[in-house]
Write a protein that holds these residues in place. Structure first.
Motif, mmCIF file in Angstrom:
data_model
loop_
_atom_site.group_PDB
_atom_site.id
_atom_site.type_symbol
_atom_site.label_atom_id
_atom_site.label_comp_id
_atom_site.label_asym_id
_atom_site.label_seq_id
_atom_site.Cartn_x
_atom_site.Cartn_y
_atom_site.Cartn_z
ATOM 1 N N THR A 167 62.264 58.369 59.797
ATOM 2 C CA THR A 167 62.093 59.514 60.691
ATOM 3 C C THR A 167 61.964 60.809 59.901
ATOM 4 O O THR A 167 62.337 60.902 58.734
ATOM 5 C CB THR A 167 63.283 59.644 61.663
ATOM 6 N N VAL A 185 62.661 52.050 61.022
ATOM 7 C CA VAL A 185 61.682 53.119 61.206
ATOM 8 C C VAL A 185 62.146 54.389 60.494
ATOM 9 O O VAL A 185 63.228 54.909 60.804
ATOM 10 C CB VAL A 185 61.482 53.409 62.713
ATOM 11 N N ALA A 241 52.019 55.374 71.217
ATOM 12 C CA ALA A 241 53.074 54.460 70.772
ATOM 13 C C ALA A 241 53.963 54.079 71.945
ATOM 14 O O ALA A 241 53.987 54.743 72.983
ATOM 15 C CB ALA A 241 53.905 55.105 69.659
ATOM 16 N N PHE A 285 52.148 61.963 62.256
ATOM 17 C CA PHE A 285 51.942 60.658 62.879
ATOM 18 C C PHE A 285 50.588 60.062 62.516
ATOM 19 O O PHE A 285 50.471 58.869 62.235
ATOM 20 C CB PHE A 285 52.068 60.822 64.398
ATOM 21 N N ARG A 310 57.801 53.620 73.117
ATOM 22 C CA ARG A 310 59.131 54.085 72.703
ATOM 23 C C ARG A 310 60.064 52.899 72.555
ATOM 24 O O ARG A 310 60.270 52.122 73.489
ATOM 25 C CB ARG A 310 59.685 55.081 73.715
ATOM 26 N N VAL A 345 52.711 49.808 68.005
ATOM 27 C CA VAL A 345 53.226 51.027 67.382
ATOM 28 C C VAL A 345 54.467 51.439 68.165
ATOM 29 O O VAL A 345 54.379 51.788 69.342
ATOM 30 C CB VAL A 345 52.185 52.159 67.401
ATOM 31 N N VAL A 346 55.619 51.363 67.538
ATOM 32 C CA VAL A 346 56.871 51.658 68.240
ATOM 33 C C VAL A 346 57.490 52.927 67.657
ATOM 34 O O VAL A 346 57.491 53.135 66.438
ATOM 35 C CB VAL A 346 57.865 50.485 68.167
ATOM 36 N N SER A 347 58.001 53.743 68.531
ATOM 37 C CA SER A 347 58.531 55.040 68.103
ATOM 38 C C SER A 347 60.038 55.111 68.311
ATOM 39 O O SER A 347 60.619 54.397 69.138
ATOM 40 C CB SER A 347 57.866 56.169 68.892
ATOM 41 N N TYR A 378 58.213 56.411 63.531
ATOM 42 C CA TYR A 378 57.520 55.279 64.145
ATOM 43 C C TYR A 378 57.326 54.185 63.104
ATOM 44 O O TYR A 378 57.479 54.394 61.891
ATOM 45 C CB TYR A 378 56.157 55.716 64.698
ATOM 46 N N ILE A 433 52.543 60.915 69.778
ATOM 47 C CA ILE A 433 53.509 59.830 69.648
ATOM 48 C C ILE A 433 53.854 59.254 71.013
ATOM 49 O O ILE A 433 54.196 58.071 71.135
ATOM 50 C CB ILE A 433 54.791 60.319 68.925
#
Length: 281
Positions: free
Chosen positions: A83, A81, A36, A122, A38, A232-234, A264, A32
């Motif tokens: 989790t 997102v 990805a 992930f 953050r 891809v954002v986490s 994500y 991650i």
């Protein structure tokens, strides 16, 4: 990899307490953090995180000297997102825990366990059933580009890179499991020469078409992903490590618990691609 967790486990003053560590320092090998960007932080046990992003850039324009510049605001959107929380608990006798080197081994083991679980979720988690909130692995993410099948050559990878680049992507990595990599390494052209040369096959950090190849035992089987890490954002929380001598008082043992929450989302799924490996598979 587990230096910070190990430091805590070696600190007897921390045994009764719960201590948090920044996740990239506690489990730096987790994918991650490599694949990805953050975009937010998960607080507590929140099932979702909200990440703001620019959906549509402001338009630049040519103007004449002295001419007034017309304002054009970018479009700001929000990505919700989902989790998940990962937890691992282990128990060691006080005598074994006090032995030289044991906290180091436990710290490394717990970090590897959390990392493996995070990578598997992930990369390959199935979509949650019905209306359930949950993480969907990249290989099963809705809307990503179908790059077709890799059967007798590597052209589909080239085409997939071109397709998602045409959609606005800047590809940053090719991700697959060792099964897919082995299949590709054995592909040969009409002259019985492998498409992937020995210099790439033998490299500890292989690349194809200028992109790093990330190999993971937790990737979806017979699948290749082409990733644009900016899409891809986490959302990640801290890694929490807690130890207790009281819970297992009657057995003169020490409990060690590690937890980590992360999630994500993908901003524009058509800027990622998925290919299958092998004919009819």
């Amino acid at each position: 990899m587990a230096s910070n967790i190990t430091t805590l486990l070696n600190n007897e003053a921390a045994w009764p307490n719960s201590t948090t560590i920044e996740a990239p320092q506690a489990i730096p090998e987790a994918l991650i953090f490599r694949l990805a960007t953050r975009g937010g932080t998960v607080g507590g046990d929140a099932q979702t995180a909200r990440i703001a992003y620019v959906d549509d850039d402001a338009d630049a324009a040519f103007i004449k000297e002295g001419e007034a510049i017309t304002a054009d605001a970018p479009t700001i959107s929000e990505l919700v997102v989902p989790t998940k929380k990962i937890a691992v608990l282990t128990v060691a006798s006080r005598e074994s825990y006090a032995a030289e080197g044991v906290p180091n081994m436990l710290g490394g083991s717990l970090a590897r366990s959390v990392t493996a679980k995070a990578d598997a979720a992930f990369l390959a988690d199935p979509a949650p059933a019905g209306s359930a909130i949950g993480m969907t692995g990249l290989a099963n993410y809705d809307g990503i580009t179908d790059g077709g099948s890799i059967t007798d050559g590597l052209d589909p990878i080239i085409d997939a890179i071109a397709t998602i680049s045409g959609n606005g992507a800047t590809p940053t990595a090719i991700v697959m499991g060792y099964d897919s990599w082995a299949y590709m390494l054995k592909l040969k052209d009409g002259s019985k020469r492998t498409y992937i040369g020995a210099d790439v096959a033998n490299s500890a950090t292989p690349q194809l078409y200028g992109l790093p190849v990330i190999l993971s035992p937790h990737a979806a089987k017979k699948t290749v992903l082409i990733i644009d890490g900016t899409q891809v954002v986490s959302a990640v929380g801290q890694v929490t490590t807690a130890t207790s001598t009281e819970r297992y008082f009657e057995s003169d043992s020490i409990g060690i618990r590690v937890t980590f929450r992360f999630g994500y989302g993908v901003l524009r799924p058509d800027r990622l691609a998925k290919l299958t490996v092998g004919a009819g598979e």
